[in-house]
Design an enzyme around this catalytic site. Sequence first.
Site, mmCIF file in Angstrom:
data_model
loop_
_atom_site.group_PDB
_atom_site.id
_atom_site.type_symbol
_atom_site.label_atom_id
_atom_site.label_comp_id
_atom_site.label_asym_id
_atom_site.label_seq_id
_atom_site.Cartn_x
_atom_site.Cartn_y
_atom_site.Cartn_z
ATOM 1 C CD GLU A 35 -2.530 -1.440 2.588
ATOM 2 O OE1 GLU A 35 -2.335 -0.665 3.542
ATOM 3 O OE2 GLU A 35 -3.174 -2.488 2.703
ATOM 4 C CD GLU A 66 -4.168 -4.342 5.215
ATOM 5 O OE1 GLU A 66 -5.348 -4.738 5.148
ATOM 6 O OE2 GLU A 66 -3.860 -3.138 5.246
ATOM 7 C CD GLN A 88 0.407 2.259 4.796
ATOM 8 O OE1 GLN A 88 -0.672 2.478 5.325
ATOM 9 N NE2 GLN A 88 0.656 2.611 3.556
ATOM 10 C CG PHE A 89 1.606 1.012 10.791
ATOM 11 C CD1 PHE A 89 1.230 1.769 9.689
ATOM 12 C CD2 PHE A 89 2.179 1.662 11.876
ATOM 13 C CE1 PHE A 89 1.427 3.148 9.670
ATOM 14 C CE2 PHE A 89 2.378 3.040 11.860
ATOM 15 C CZ PHE A 89 2.000 3.774 10.752
ATOM 16 C CG ASP A 91 0.017 -2.277 14.665
ATOM 17 O OD1 ASP A 91 -0.276 -2.068 15.836
ATOM 18 O OD2 ASP A 91 1.082 -1.867 14.140
ATOM 19 C CG PHE A 92 -2.154 -2.501 9.279
ATOM 20 C CD1 PHE A 92 -2.710 -2.145 10.509
ATOM 21 C CD2 PHE A 92 -1.625 -1.499 8.479
ATOM 22 C CE1 PHE A 92 -2.735 -0.831 10.930
ATOM 23 C CE2 PHE A 92 -1.644 -0.176 8.898
ATOM 24 C CZ PHE A 92 -2.197 0.161 10.118
ATOM 25 C CB ILE A 93 0.896 -8.893 9.961
ATOM 26 C CG1 ILE A 93 2.048 -8.166 9.272
ATOM 27 C CG2 ILE A 93 1.024 -10.395 9.668
ATOM 28 C CD1 ILE A 93 3.402 -8.791 9.516
ATOM 29 C CG HIS A 135 -1.347 2.737 13.645
ATOM 30 N ND1 HIS A 135 -2.680 2.738 13.937
ATOM 31 C CD2 HIS A 135 -1.257 2.946 12.305
ATOM 32 C CE1 HIS A 135 -3.364 2.947 12.823
ATOM 33 N NE2 HIS A 135 -2.529 3.077 11.817
#
Lengths: 334, 330
Positions: A35, A66, A88-89, A91-93, A135
Amino acid sequence: MPSANGTREITYVEAVREALTQAMQADERVFLIGEDIGVYGGAFGVSAGMHAQFGDQRVIDTPISEAAIVGACVGSALTGMRPVGEIQFMDFITLGMEQLVLQAAKVRFMFGGKASVPMVLRTPGGSGTGAAAQHSESLETWFTHVPGLKVVMPSSPYDAKGLLLAAIADENPVIFVEHKLLYKISGPVPEEPYTIPLGQPNIVRSGQHLTVVATSIMVQRAKQAAEELAKEGIELEIVDPRTLNPLDDTLMIQSVMKTGKALIVHESVKTSGYGAELAARIVESEAFDYLDAPVRRLAGLDIPIPYNRNLEYHAVPQVENIVAEARKLVRGEY
Amino acid sequence: MAKTKNSKTSPVAAASTLSDAQLHEMLYTMMVIRRFEEKALELYSLGKVHGTMHLSIGQEATAVGASAALTQQDYLLNTHRGHGHCLAWGSQADLMMAEFMGKETGYCRGRGGSMHIANVDANNLGANGIVAGGLPISVGVGLSIKSRNTEQVVMVVFGDGASNEGAFHESLNMASIWNLPVIFLCENNQYAMSMPVEKSMRVERISERAAAYGMYGVTVDGNDPQAVFAAVLRARQQAVAGHGPTLIECNTYRYMGHSKSDRQAYRTREEVKAWMDKDPIERLAGNLGLKESAKEALFKKAEAEIAEAVSFAEASPEPDPADIMEGVYA
Ligand SMILES: Cc1ncc(C[n+]2csc(CCOP(=O)(O)OP(=O)(O)O)c2C)c(N)n1
């Protein structure tokens, strides 16, 4: 492997970018997907300028999706490409977890070793930017729990470049965790491409009084702590696993046999954190007989990262915490 | 207005037109939102607010129009760009500002910050740092309303980018098959960070996606609070009548970058300027025939209200690190 001595200094973010650029120049199969990695240059500027250099086909901007980003890496890796995905962070995995844990990590084994998934998933983790609970995660321990995944956490610009090039060359899915606060630190990095084998720890500093095993940004904090303690005559030996899984624990165990004491420092929360694995490895090894203090862990508190600056600071180990804990251990106060 | 708790305009039963008084109130709330965000940005630049900041300057009409169509019993789920919705929902500017500054008096006791701000007492179930993170939750809220058999609805706000997440599709489908009282309010500000809508989807309108789930979908002018109000009011009536969810797409625009670090290389100044010419506040003020001086006076009033909020926040205490472990478990 060229040494870090006497070379130009670049930042961690530049080291990551240089590794990506050199990998893409050397191998047409390597491409980036994620992203805002194109014209925007990535949320942390990692891919700045790379879209202009390599074009749309090799620096691929995606919608916010994601699961599909991770899946696209799995599918393209299975069929001859070398994808480097960016989440991107860290956390988003969580949104791509199924593709990572149930697909990427298992395909090779389930197919009887007849396929492989040579992909890298890069992601910035950690706290310290005031971005609050959603985040600021340090989720690396999760991934070390999944057979089939490799987990890498570079603590310096030199390591970032060499480990990333090794990760891209690796035949397995690799989670490459960069720390947001490390992006701006500088260090010597050779210009030519080089790799640091995955699974090879590093003795960052030698000392005889205490072994500090630290990961990612905690290596930098441990180095600062070591400088302070050196003034009191306490010499820390710092071991950086660099690759959390697979882990060659020989260096760490030898170090503990030398110093007789171990302090483990990481940012992710303490309960069931990576430090528990390291501590267990130490006590179940021959180093057990050499220990003259309990193995101690200094880790993130068991809370989500708070927004307030001061609370955030107190939520994870800082230099002064390492100094205090190391001092107690060395003075035999445990 | 933004200072009084739960001061949302009550829906005018079955009517989709608003009185002049209501429109003036909406205009003022839009001004409060604008001044609030401008001040927040200033405080951020001074280092008094930290972390990141996602401003909705330019999008005020959607927030105000949507909230006005709902009642105090309804629920709100919000996004990272939700300051406007939070204020329009009747949250107090001072408690919000205190949260932005990380103070103990803030809505989330300084733990959540602007990206996670909630006003639980007012059924505002919080902003979300995760794109599309609120949508699956809205399904649960809808389910709960249905089981409790109350005349409530839940409105979940999200951006155009969020409509590409799996969570969006799963949530719309589930809300639709179970006829849940959910209003999916998409704020299409044309970009997800740097990704323009045209490049992230093949359909022209996000509202078209509703059809795939057998749900009513509509696109409205998100810079026109009356249009947003009418669409949300209709959706509320449908939901309360047991006809299930609606997807509303509000076309609008953010003037500022995605966050502070955004260099905005993905769009042109001309484009931003063109949207600024359609400014929702200027437009409504014009429609209401407000004189320049009257408009300025209202802006001044909003500014004063925000200045008070800042004083309150600055005078508020920091959280005590001794309480750091609190709040993880109930
Ligand atoms: C799951 C997830 N992925 C990525 C991000 C990073 N991110 C935050 S906001 C944003 C853009 C969101 O765009 P949109 O949904 O259109 O809302 P807008 O910001 O335009 O209001 C991105 C990519 C995130 N917060 N969560």
